[in-house]
Design a protein around this motif. Structure first.
Motif, PDB file in Angstrom:
ATOM      1  N   ALA A  52       0.830  -1.207   0.000  1.00 22.16           N
ATOM      2  CA  ALA A  52       0.000   0.000   0.000  1.00 22.16           C
ATOM      3  C   ALA A  52       0.863   1.256   0.000  1.00 22.16           C
ATOM      4  O   ALA A  52       0.557   2.240  -0.689  1.00 22.16           O
ATOM      5  CB  ALA A  52      -0.928  -0.008   1.207  1.00 22.16           C
ATOM      6  N   GLU A  53       1.927   1.234   0.752  1.00 22.19           N
ATOM      7  CA  GLU A  53       2.829   2.390   0.790  1.00 22.19           C
ATOM      8  C   GLU A  53       3.486   2.609  -0.565  1.00 22.19           C
ATOM      9  O   GLU A  53       3.629   3.746  -1.022  1.00 22.19           O
ATOM     10  CB  GLU A  53       3.885   2.181   1.872  1.00 22.19           C
ATOM     11  CG  GLU A  53       3.330   2.294   3.287  1.00 22.19           C
ATOM     12  CD  GLU A  53       4.325   1.867   4.342  1.00 22.19           C
ATOM     13  OE1 GLU A  53       5.457   1.467   3.980  1.00 22.19           O
ATOM     14  OE2 GLU A  53       3.969   1.929   5.533  1.00 22.19           O
ATOM     15  N   GLU A  54       3.891   1.517  -1.219  1.00 23.08           N
ATOM     16  CA  GLU A  54       4.499   1.628  -2.552  1.00 23.08           C
ATOM     17  C   GLU A  54       3.544   2.279  -3.545  1.00 23.08           C
ATOM     18  O   GLU A  54       3.959   3.046  -4.422  1.00 23.08           O
ATOM     19  CB  GLU A  54       4.900   0.245  -3.072  1.00 23.08           C
ATOM     20  CG  GLU A  54       6.260  -0.232  -2.647  1.00 23.08           C
ATOM     21  CD  GLU A  54       6.723  -1.384  -3.513  1.00 23.08           C
ATOM     22  OE1 GLU A  54       7.136  -1.133  -4.666  1.00 23.08           O
ATOM     23  OE2 GLU A  54       6.656  -2.535  -3.042  1.00 23.08           O
ATOM     24  N   LEU A  55       2.279   1.972  -3.413  1.00 20.29           N
ATOM     25  CA  LEU A  55       1.272   2.490  -4.346  1.00 20.29           C
ATOM     26  C   LEU A  55       0.690   3.837  -3.894  1.00 20.29           C
ATOM     27  O   LEU A  55      -0.280   4.312  -4.480  1.00 20.29           O
ATOM     28  CB  LEU A  55       0.143   1.467  -4.507  1.00 20.29           C
ATOM     29  CG  LEU A  55       0.550   0.141  -5.165  1.00 20.29           C
ATOM     30  CD1 LEU A  55      -0.609  -0.844  -5.149  1.00 20.29           C
ATOM     31  CD2 LEU A  55       1.027   0.369  -6.600  1.00 20.29           C
ATOM     32  N   GLU A  56       1.288   4.413  -2.871  1.00 18.56           N
ATOM     33  CA  GLU A  56       0.899   5.740  -2.362  1.00 18.56           C
ATOM     34  C   GLU A  56      -0.558   5.787  -1.921  1.00 18.56           C
ATOM     35  O   GLU A  56      -1.259   6.787  -2.121  1.00 18.56           O
ATOM     36  CB  GLU A  56       1.205   6.823  -3.410  1.00 18.56           C
ATOM     37  CG  GLU A  56       2.682   6.916  -3.758  1.00 18.56           C
ATOM     38  CD  GLU A  56       3.005   8.054  -4.711  1.00 18.56           C
ATOM     39  OE1 GLU A  56       2.122   8.877  -5.017  1.00 18.56           O
ATOM     40  OE2 GLU A  56       4.174   8.118  -5.160  1.00 18.56           O
ATOM     41  N   ASP A  58      -1.533   6.166   0.955  1.00 17.10           N
ATOM     42  CA  ASP A  58      -1.691   7.194   1.982  1.00 17.10           C
ATOM     43  C   ASP A  58      -2.109   8.533   1.383  1.00 17.10           C
ATOM     44  O   ASP A  58      -2.755   9.338   2.042  1.00 17.10           O
ATOM     45  CB  ASP A  58      -0.394   7.363   2.781  1.00 17.10           C
ATOM     46  CG  ASP A  58       0.822   7.609   1.898  1.00 17.10           C
ATOM     47  OD1 ASP A  58       0.831   7.152   0.743  1.00 17.10           O
ATOM     48  OD2 ASP A  58       1.759   8.267   2.371  1.00 17.10           O
ATOM     49  N   LYS A  59      -1.762   8.768   0.132  1.00 15.08           N
ATOM     50  CA  LYS A  59      -2.116  10.020  -0.542  1.00 15.08           C
ATOM     51  C   LYS A  59      -3.519   9.968  -1.148  1.00 15.08           C
ATOM     52  O   LYS A  59      -4.220  10.985  -1.198  1.00 15.08           O
ATOM     53  CB  LYS A  59      -1.113  10.337  -1.653  1.00 15.08           C
ATOM     54  CG  LYS A  59       0.287  10.668  -1.174  1.00 15.08           C
ATOM     55  CD  LYS A  59       1.161  11.017  -2.364  1.00 15.08           C
ATOM     56  CE  LYS A  59       2.593  11.317  -1.937  1.00 15.08           C
ATOM     57  NZ  LYS A  59       3.457  11.623  -3.122  1.00 15.08           N
ATOM     58  N   PHE A  60      -3.906   8.798  -1.637  1.00 14.16           N
ATOM     59  CA  PHE A  60      -5.136   8.700  -2.429  1.00 14.16           C
ATOM     60  C   PHE A  60      -6.218   7.860  -1.752  1.00 14.16           C
ATOM     61  O   PHE A  60      -7.195   7.498  -2.389  1.00 14.16           O
ATOM     62  CB  PHE A  60      -4.814   8.131  -3.807  1.00 14.16           C
ATOM     63  CG  PHE A  60      -3.784   8.922  -4.554  1.00 14.16           C
ATOM     64  CD1 PHE A  60      -4.105  10.171  -5.077  1.00 14.16           C
ATOM     65  CD2 PHE A  60      -2.485   8.451  -4.712  1.00 14.16           C
ATOM     66  CE1 PHE A  60      -3.152  10.922  -5.762  1.00 14.16           C
ATOM     67  CE2 PHE A  60      -1.533   9.191  -5.395  1.00 14.16           C
ATOM     68  CZ  PHE A  60      -1.861  10.433  -5.910  1.00 14.16           C
ATOM     69  N   HIS A  61      -6.044   7.572  -0.464  1.00 11.22           N
ATOM     70  CA  HIS A  61      -7.029   6.792   0.281  1.00 11.22           C
ATOM     71  C   HIS A  61      -7.356   5.468  -0.421  1.00 11.22           C
ATOM     72  O   HIS A  61      -8.528   5.099  -0.568  1.00 11.22           O
ATOM     73  CB  HIS A  61      -8.298   7.610   0.530  1.00 11.22           C
ATOM     74  CG  HIS A  61      -8.105   8.672   1.571  1.00 11.22           C
ATOM     75  ND1 HIS A  61      -8.314   8.465   2.915  1.00 11.22           N
ATOM     76  CD2 HIS A  61      -7.668   9.955   1.456  1.00 11.22           C
ATOM     77  CE1 HIS A  61      -8.047   9.571   3.584  1.00 11.22           C
ATOM     78  NE2 HIS A  61      -7.646  10.493   2.738  1.00 11.22           N
ATOM     79  N   ALA A  76      -5.116   5.213   4.397  1.00 15.32           N
ATOM     80  CA  ALA A  76      -4.634   6.527   4.827  1.00 15.32           C
ATOM     81  C   ALA A  76      -5.124   6.888   6.223  1.00 15.32           C
ATOM     82  O   ALA A  76      -4.366   7.373   7.070  1.00 15.32           O
ATOM     83  CB  ALA A  76      -5.045   7.598   3.825  1.00 15.32           C
ATOM     84  N   SER A  77      -6.393   6.656   6.483  1.00 15.68           N
ATOM     85  CA  SER A  77      -6.978   7.049   7.767  1.00 15.68           C
ATOM     86  C   SER A  77      -6.960   5.930   8.798  1.00 15.68           C
ATOM     87  O   SER A  77      -7.099   6.184  10.003  1.00 15.68           O
ATOM     88  CB  SER A  77      -8.424   7.507   7.558  1.00 15.68           C
ATOM     89  OG  SER A  77      -9.244   6.411   7.168  1.00 15.68           O
TER      90      SER A  77
END
Length: 265
Positions: A52-56, A58-61, A76-77
């Motif tokens: 999930a971190e690799e696919l960002e 956290d930025k795009f929920h 992200a949340s």
């Protein structure tokens, strides 16, 4: 908005257990364009965090549908949108009665993988998911925590021999799936990867025809059937290819990116 669902092993990651740069860049681009990306896996949520971190996410929920759709999480949340557990009494009954069959078990509780004894399948899951393990010798008789599923593991010929016991005794009161040649999983009734996509689509008001799902194994069947467009990888099992709307390139040939570039982006 499209809901783009990707299985992990044999689909999102290649034979080196990595997300290729092409696949990663394409999925991030799809998220930037307003599409909702969800990783759908038999793995527990903590075992999906690195991907999930690799696919960002956290930025795009981006979302995690873990334990074969039992738990849905906004990465992200950290918000859990859905969490389905086996009935405690039923889980204890299955764990106790399944001692008569020669298959090992793996349970997940938070970021810890648990079994009643050490075995190579537990070690494999620990290495693959980068999680901790704990041995609780009496966990089959004295389960004290809620679980989303029971993973049974063994050599393919042993799984072939013993999964009918699980199917015949608990098939009507649980959902079950052969997720790998070495694995057989028992989950709450009505749970599947496909069911989790419908839960997500309802939550975000996404039409069924706007769901695109990618998979390769038997536990992806419901996901491919449920999606508006079900996409099988070239390396997928034949049963999946037969019901898929489209067969893309393999996981070693950026099959996800190949499809998304042509039909979504």
């Amino acid at each position: 908005m499209k809901l783009i669902a990707v299985d992990v092993d044999g689909t999102l990651i290649n034979s080196k257990n990595q997300i290729s740069k092409k696949t990663k860049d394409t999925l991030i681009k799809a998220a930037k364009n307003g599409n909702k990306i969800v990783i759908v896996s038999g793995r527990p949520a903590p075992g999906l965090s690195a991907l999930a971190e690799e696919l960002e996410f956290d930025k795009f929920h981006g979302l995690l549908s873990s334990n074969n759709g039992s738990t849905i999480t906004d990465f992200a949340s950290g918000e859990i949108l859905a969490d389905h557990f086996l009935d405690m009494d039923l889980a204890r009954k299955i764990l106790k009665e399944s001692q008569k069959i020669d298959l090992d078990i793996v349970l997940s509780h938070g970021d810890i993988l648990i079994s009643d004894k050490s075995h190579k399948y537990l070690d494999h899951e620990v290495r693959l998911l980068k999680l901790q393990s704990k041995i609780i010798p009496d966990v089959r008789e004295n389960l004290s925590f809620k679980i989303n599923k029971i993973l049974f593991a063994g050599e393919p010929e042993k799984v072939d021999k013993y999964y009918p016991f699980l199917e015949e005794n608990y098939g009507e009161i649980t959902s079950q799936v052969r997720s790998h040649a070495y694995n057989y999983e028992v989950m709450p009734k009505g749970l599947s990867k496909g069911a989790s996509l419908l839960e997500i689509a309802k939550f975000y008001r996404i039409k069924r025809e706007d769901i695109v799902a990618f998979g390769d194994e038997l536990n992806d069947l419901t996901m491919i059937e449920t999606a508006g467009v079900g996409v099988a990888m070239a390396n997928a099992v034949d049963d999946l290819k037969e019901i898929a709307d489209y067969i893309t390139l393999s996981n070693d040939e950026d099959g996800i990116a190949y499809y998304l570039d042509r039909f979504v982006l």
